[in-house]
Design a protein around this motif. Structure first.
Motif, PDB file in Angstrom:
ATOM      1  N   GLN A 220       0.840  -1.197   0.000  1.00 19.32           N
ATOM      2  CA  GLN A 220       0.000   0.000   0.000  1.00 19.32           C
ATOM      3  C   GLN A 220       0.878   1.250   0.000  1.00 19.32           C
ATOM      4  O   GLN A 220       0.599   2.222  -0.695  1.00 19.32           O
ATOM      5  CB  GLN A 220      -0.919   0.007   1.221  1.00 19.32           C
ATOM      6  N   GLY A 221       1.957   1.207   0.780  1.00 18.81           N
ATOM      7  CA  GLY A 221       2.877   2.345   0.811  1.00 18.81           C
ATOM      8  C   GLY A 221       3.522   2.613  -0.526  1.00 18.81           C
ATOM      9  O   GLY A 221       3.782   3.769  -0.886  1.00 18.81           O
ATOM     10  N   SER A 222       3.779   1.565  -1.298  1.00 20.09           N
ATOM     11  CA  SER A 222       4.437   1.755  -2.596  1.00 20.09           C
ATOM     12  C   SER A 222       3.474   2.261  -3.657  1.00 20.09           C
ATOM     13  O   SER A 222       3.903   2.629  -4.750  1.00 20.09           O
ATOM     14  CB  SER A 222       5.090   0.442  -3.069  1.00 20.09           C
ATOM     15  N   THR A 223       2.174   2.281  -3.362  1.00 21.78           N
ATOM     16  CA  THR A 223       1.227   2.974  -4.248  1.00 21.78           C
ATOM     17  C   THR A 223       0.951   4.382  -3.751  1.00 21.78           C
ATOM     18  O   THR A 223       0.732   5.291  -4.546  1.00 21.78           O
ATOM     19  CB  THR A 223      -0.108   2.203  -4.372  1.00 21.78           C
ATOM     20  N   ASP A 224       0.986   4.574  -2.423  1.00 24.29           N
ATOM     21  CA  ASP A 224       0.789   5.914  -1.867  1.00 24.29           C
ATOM     22  C   ASP A 224       1.965   6.834  -2.209  1.00 24.29           C
ATOM     23  O   ASP A 224       1.779   7.996  -2.559  1.00 24.29           O
ATOM     24  CB  ASP A 224       0.672   5.848  -0.336  1.00 24.29           C
ATOM     25  N   VAL A 225       3.179   6.305  -2.039  1.00 21.34           N
ATOM     26  CA  VAL A 225       4.409   7.031  -2.378  1.00 21.34           C
ATOM     27  C   VAL A 225       4.981   6.263  -3.552  1.00 21.34           C
ATOM     28  O   VAL A 225       5.814   5.393  -3.387  1.00 21.34           O
ATOM     29  CB  VAL A 225       5.382   7.057  -1.183  1.00 21.34           C
ATOM     30  N   PRO A 226       4.555   6.564  -4.764  1.00 21.46           N
ATOM     31  CA  PRO A 226       4.403   5.530  -5.780  1.00 21.46           C
ATOM     32  C   PRO A 226       5.679   5.067  -6.450  1.00 21.46           C
ATOM     33  O   PRO A 226       6.602   5.830  -6.706  1.00 21.46           O
ATOM     34  CB  PRO A 226       3.481   6.212  -6.800  1.00 21.46           C
ATOM     35  N   THR A 227       5.658   3.771  -6.721  1.00 23.51           N
ATOM     36  CA  THR A 227       6.597   3.211  -7.674  1.00 23.51           C
ATOM     37  C   THR A 227       5.961   3.218  -9.068  1.00 23.51           C
ATOM     38  O   THR A 227       6.548   2.717 -10.016  1.00 23.51           O
ATOM     39  CB  THR A 227       6.951   1.758  -7.285  1.00 23.51           C
ATOM     40  N   LEU A 228       4.778   3.794  -9.190  1.00 28.57           N
ATOM     41  CA  LEU A 228       4.076   3.886 -10.470  1.00 28.57           C
ATOM     42  C   LEU A 228       4.594   5.100 -11.245  1.00 28.57           C
ATOM     43  O   LEU A 228       4.706   6.194 -10.687  1.00 28.57           O
ATOM     44  CB  LEU A 228       2.574   4.005 -10.241  1.00 28.57           C
ATOM     45  N   ASP A 230       3.291   6.992 -13.482  1.00 29.80           N
ATOM     46  CA  ASP A 230       2.386   8.071 -13.880  1.00 29.80           C
ATOM     47  C   ASP A 230       1.771   8.816 -12.694  1.00 29.80           C
ATOM     48  O   ASP A 230       0.831   9.581 -12.872  1.00 29.80           O
ATOM     49  CB  ASP A 230       1.275   7.527 -14.783  1.00 29.80           C
ATOM     50  N   LEU A 231       2.302   8.581 -11.482  1.00 28.62           N
ATOM     51  CA  LEU A 231       1.806   9.275 -10.307  1.00 28.62           C
ATOM     52  C   LEU A 231       2.946   9.903  -9.517  1.00 28.62           C
ATOM     53  O   LEU A 231       4.059   9.371  -9.476  1.00 28.62           O
ATOM     54  CB  LEU A 231       1.045   8.313  -9.379  1.00 28.62           C
ATOM     55  N   LEU A 232       2.627  11.023  -8.882  1.00 25.66           N
ATOM     56  CA  LEU A 232       3.486  11.614  -7.871  1.00 25.66           C
ATOM     57  C   LEU A 232       2.963  11.190  -6.496  1.00 25.66           C
ATOM     58  O   LEU A 232       1.858  10.642  -6.401  1.00 25.66           O
ATOM     59  CB  LEU A 232       3.467  13.145  -7.991  1.00 25.66           C
ATOM     60  N   PRO A 233       3.711  11.418  -5.423  1.00 27.84           N
ATOM     61  CA  PRO A 233       3.231  11.030  -4.092  1.00 27.84           C
ATOM     62  C   PRO A 233       1.835  11.570  -3.784  1.00 27.84           C
ATOM     63  O   PRO A 233       1.495  12.706  -4.125  1.00 27.84           O
ATOM     64  CB  PRO A 233       4.288  11.645  -3.166  1.00 27.84           C
ATOM     65  N   HIS A 238       1.293  12.553 -12.509  1.00 23.87           N
ATOM     66  CA  HIS A 238       2.609  13.005 -12.935  1.00 23.87           C
ATOM     67  C   HIS A 238       2.449  13.913 -14.161  1.00 23.87           C
ATOM     68  O   HIS A 238       1.671  13.609 -15.057  1.00 23.87           O
ATOM     69  CB  HIS A 238       3.493  11.801 -13.290  1.00 23.87           C
ATOM     70  N   PRO A 239       3.143  15.040 -14.225  1.00 30.43           N
ATOM     71  CA  PRO A 239       3.048  15.903 -15.404  1.00 30.43           C
ATOM     72  C   PRO A 239       3.361  15.139 -16.679  1.00 30.43           C
ATOM     73  O   PRO A 239       4.297  14.333 -16.717  1.00 30.43           O
ATOM     74  CB  PRO A 239       4.096  16.988 -15.136  1.00 30.43           C
ATOM     75  N   PHE A 268      -1.341  20.862  -2.404  1.00 33.09           N
ATOM     76  CA  PHE A 268      -0.631  19.592  -2.255  1.00 33.09           C
ATOM     77  C   PHE A 268       0.645  19.585  -3.093  1.00 33.09           C
ATOM     78  O   PHE A 268       1.720  19.184  -2.626  1.00 33.09           O
ATOM     79  CB  PHE A 268      -1.521  18.419  -2.666  1.00 33.09           C
ATOM     80  N   LEU A 269       0.529  20.029  -4.354  1.00 37.92           N
ATOM     81  CA  LEU A 269       1.683  19.967  -5.251  1.00 37.92           C
ATOM     82  C   LEU A 269       2.748  20.981  -4.865  1.00 37.92           C
ATOM     83  O   LEU A 269       3.938  20.638  -4.786  1.00 37.92           O
ATOM     84  CB  LEU A 269       1.259  20.189  -6.703  1.00 37.92           C
ATOM     85  N   VAL A 270       2.354  22.229  -4.628  1.00 34.15           N
ATOM     86  CA  VAL A 270       3.344  23.255  -4.290  1.00 34.15           C
ATOM     87  C   VAL A 270       4.071  22.889  -2.992  1.00 34.15           C
ATOM     88  O   VAL A 270       5.288  23.042  -2.877  1.00 34.15           O
ATOM     89  CB  VAL A 270       2.676  24.636  -4.188  1.00 34.15           C
ATOM     90  N   SER A 271       3.335  22.359  -2.013  1.00 31.96           N
ATOM     91  CA  SER A 271       3.971  21.953  -0.757  1.00 31.96           C
ATOM     92  C   SER A 271       4.943  20.793  -0.982  1.00 31.96           C
ATOM     93  O   SER A 271       5.996  20.719  -0.332  1.00 31.96           O
ATOM     94  CB  SER A 271       2.906  21.571   0.273  1.00 31.96           C
TER      95      SER A 271
END
Length: 793
Positions: A220-228, A230-233, A238-239, A268-271
């Motif tokens: 679950q952690g590796s999807t929240d703080v992703p190894t994917l 196309d996603l950012l944390p 992902h841009p 969320f992003l700027v922080s």
């Protein structure tokens, strides 16, 4: 369904067993009769790859028998929303939704949009409720039996038990695992479950919901703080070039809807950028947004492996993964590794990936392979500290038991010191492309080294977690939660959904172990994101007026005297927003929601029975056959998912529907005694003794058909490869009937390879490269094969 919880998640399965002791009913829907089946009140067989047909049948049963929870559905879902006139359902279009482009093999979802109207009577033919009824009308019990091979009487028992155990006074939960996700329409199977649970009123309520069972300590952690890729944390997209994310403003226009909590995406992003780049990130330079590489296409693991095979990848760092054995089309994965200039493998042991040349086929000479391999010994879980995030989104901190031995170091040590050396290497660079690396904040060493450890340069996992939590930039004070984040650069936060886990120095809430006797929620045990809420969307546990649906299931409710939401969990809703609060039509964010719109992450505050956006393969789950199937689709002219990626390559052949060369369905699974590709378990002598050998599990009927006895050698083949193993003939595997024809299944565990104390054939050698369109996962739970008695040589 989609899970064998008793064998694959045995520690968690004690809770369903405790519930059964108190009268709960356990239903197991699975192609094999497993230990979960044996522990269940009702076992229901299903052909691999037909899950949506089964779930669609349940949805149809609930609608046609008037078993849906009317007050809940009317108030909390988009059932009354009217869809625009341009929408054409797959029901009326041969299995394809409007907007499909056969040239690109993708959907334009513009026609799926809402019209802007609602019909609270649910009579409008274009309202979501009526579209849903028409879409699933053909998913009858007879159709379920024909497509899934499930006897009608068993299917109807499931439908009646679920319907009876849902509503005001009762709730039912659905648990799934990779049996659902690893299919070419895996995301849509989960969507079908969510539709069913919304209709029954089982979302946001205790004892309800849909639980994704995660097989590792921090998957679950590796999807929240992703190894994917196309996603950012925190699930921020992902841009990407294709999205038009050229500037920060462009990105935020795409990513921040006007309504719902995601309207806070700018904060969320700027922080996050401030946490990454510190003082170097300012409004003048878009807070370092341009330092994030923009996606130019599909950069998933599977596509990267294909690119590696084609010589387009020069170097590869791999840890927490064993693609030479554990990834689809493992033979291609191993050959792709020969095309690299270098590879770094971090692992506990020399895995198949770290020693890919051991499996060299005829003609391979290790001396001719140009790849330079570096094997870095890494620490085991007991040799390092940090957090795990488990199935229920719960962060739990674990301490180090002992120092790692010899030159072994933790993953965190490796990443920190790699980053430190790279920053040193590029410190004098004037290249614009290096500015992000040079600006990266990288201060994770502890204030004082651990006096009991011989490793003086081990980074502090708690320091990392404090940055993940977030802080105010001006005074570096920890923040209490994500509602304190701002988009002006005044706050920094590594992962917004985890904010609140470390709200003050010396206050690591992931360390909490204060269980309260009799309190099943346990709010003082660990930290559940977001904001320590144990059930997402728990506002739905109360009726629109804020009163519990029943006293028996009371969870969150409105306290009129205190003018606040209260209960036994942290309310997943604005604390002071009264149930009767009207929506502000000219507002934004949560102001667009009324006091009775519980789904705060959705733009309209409602649970989506129909998804107008967010999915690449349709607004409603639709039954397609797997990419390889022994039968033709019974429901629609369209055979398989029109947008699943087949990775069309000469070295990745896929069997056509009904191919007589590959008449059987094959599915992969795990056993309790071994783990993933076996790289963590096959080196353990006790586990290896308990489960020493690869096998193919087949029914007595299939064995008789091929003259096979128990423990005979057999060869299992697909268009990609063939493997040999022992036959395990059991009645746990059962043939299925389809239009009078027998369909056999073969079950293969996927834990063996050519390294370790016990070795064996690799099931993933048989699996094709393919990608589900939303999350890019392969399909290895339903493909086709052939089977014969004998050996390869």
């Amino acid at each position: 369904m989609g899970s064998n919880m008793a064998e694959n998640h045995p520690v968690g399965f004690r809770w369903p067993m405790k519930a059964r002791e108190k009268g709960a009913t356990i239903i197991h829907v699975d192609p094999r009769f497993t230990r979960t089946s044996a522990a269940a009140n009702l076992y229901v067989p299903i052909r691999s790859g037909s899950d949506i047909a089964f779930l669609g049948g349940l949805i149809n049963y609930v609608l046609t028998h008037d078993k849906w929870f009317k007050e809940y559905v009317l108030a909390y879902t988009n059932a009354s929303t009217v869809v625009g006139d341009d929408y054409v359902d797959a029901e009326d279009n041969g299995g394809l939704f409007s907007g499909y482009d056969p040239q690109s093999g993708s959907y334009d979802n513009a026609s799926w949009a809402y019209s802007g109207k609602r019909d609270e009577t649910l009579q409008d033919s274009r309202c979501v409720f009526q579209i849903l009824k028409r879409h699933y009308a053909r998913y009858t019990p007879e159709m379920v039996e024909r497509v899934c091979g499930t006897p009608q009487d068993l299917f109807l028992q499931v439908a009646e038990i679920l319907a009876t155990n849902s509503g005001r006074e009762r709730t039912s939960a659905i648990c799934y695992a990779v049996g659902w996700t690893q299919q070419s329409y895996g995301a849509q199977i989960i969507r079908a479950a969510s539709i069913l649970q919304l209709l029954l009123g089982n979302i946001g309520r205790p004892g309800g919901g849909i639980m994704a069972l995660r097989g590792h300590a921090s998957i679950q952690g590796s999807t929240d703080v992703p190894t994917l890729f196309d996603l950012l944390p925190g699930y921020l997209p992902h841009p990407a070039v294709a999205r038009g994310d050229a500037t920060l403003d462009d990105y935020l226009r795409q990513s921040a809807p006007r309504g719902g909590y995601w309207s806070n995406a700018p904060s969320f992003l700027v922080s996050m950028l401030k946490a990454w780049y510190g003082d170097a990130a300012s409004k003048a330079n878009e807070f370092g947004y341009q330092w994030i590489p923009k996606l130019t296409g599909d950069h998933s693991h599977i596509s990267t492996a294909a690119a590696m095979m084609d010589g387009k990848v020069k170097g590869f760092i791999v840890f927490g993964q064993n693609p030479a054995n554990g990834s689809p089309h493992s033979g291609l994965q191993r050959k792709a590794l020969t095309q690299l200039d270098w590879m770094v493998a971090l692992d506990l042991y020399e895995t198949e990936t770290a020693a890919f040349w051991y499996a060299a086929p005829e003609g391979w000479k290790p001396a001719d392979i140009k790849t330079e391999v570096f094997l870095m010994p890494t620490a085991g879980p007991g040799e390092k500290e940090g957090t795990f995030t488990n199935t229920q989104r719960l962060l739990q901190y674990h301490d180090k038991g002992v120092d790692p031995s010899g030159d072994t170091r933790s993953d965190l040590w490796f990443l920190y010191h790699l980053g430190r050396r790279l920053k040193d290497l590029y410190r004098g660079s004037t290249e614009p492309r290096d500015e992000g690396l040079r600006s990266l904040t990288w201060d994770y060493l502890p204030e004082r080294p651990d006096p009991e450890s011989r490793i003086e340069d081990e980074p502090s996992a708690e320091k990392v977690l404090m940055e993940v939590n977030g802080y105010t930039v001006a005074d570096h004070e920890q923040i209490a939660g994500f509602d304190h984040l701002r988009d002006d650069g005044s706050t920094a936060c590594g992962v917004w959904i985890y904010s609140g886990v470390f709200p003050a120095p010396e206050k690591n809430l992931a360390r909490r172990r204060n269980r309260t006797p009799g309190n099943y929620v346990d709010p003082e045990w660990g930290f559940a994101w977001p904001a320590n809420r144990r059930i997402l969307y728990n506002r739905a546990s109360a009726d629109p007026a804020g009163k519990p649906w029943s006293e028996r299931k009371k969870y969150i409710w409105w306290d009129a005297g205190a003018e606040s939401w209260t209960g036994v969990d942290v309310p997943d809703f604005p604390l002071k927003k009264a149930p009767g609060t009207p929506a502000k039509e000219q507002g934004s964010g949560l102001d667009l929601h009324s006091g009775s719109d519980p789904f705060i992450l959705k733009a309209d505050g409602r649970g989506w029975l129909f998804a107008p956006s967010g999915l690449k393969d349709g607004p409603l789950p639709t039954h397609y056959e797997p990419l390889e199937s022994p039968i033709i689709n019974d429901l629609y002219p369209r055979q398989d998912s029109p947008v699943a990626k087949r990775m069309r390559r000469k070295d990745n052949p896929i069997s056509p529907p009904g191919d007589p060369q590959y008449p059987y369905v094959v599915t992969t699974y795990r056993v309790t005694e071994q783990y993933t590709s076996g790289s963590m378990s096959r080196w353990n002598s006790w586990l290896s003794e308990l489960m020493p050998e690869m096998f193919a599990e087949i029914s007595p009927e299939l064995a008789a058909e091929n003259g096979i006895e128990n423990l005979d050698w057999v060869v299992v083949s697909t268009p990609r490869n063939q493997i040999e193993c022992k036959a395990l003939v059991t009645r746990r595997m059962r043939p299925f009937r389809h239009n009078g024809k027998i369909i056999h299944e073969v079950g293969l565990p996927y834990h063996w390879g050519y390294k370790g104390l016990v070795t064996g054939a690799m099931a993933n050698d048989l699996v094709a490269l393919s990608e589900e369109p939303n999350v890019y996962i392969q399909e290895d739970k339903a493909l086709t094969c052939n089977l014969r008695k004998g050996r390869l040589r």
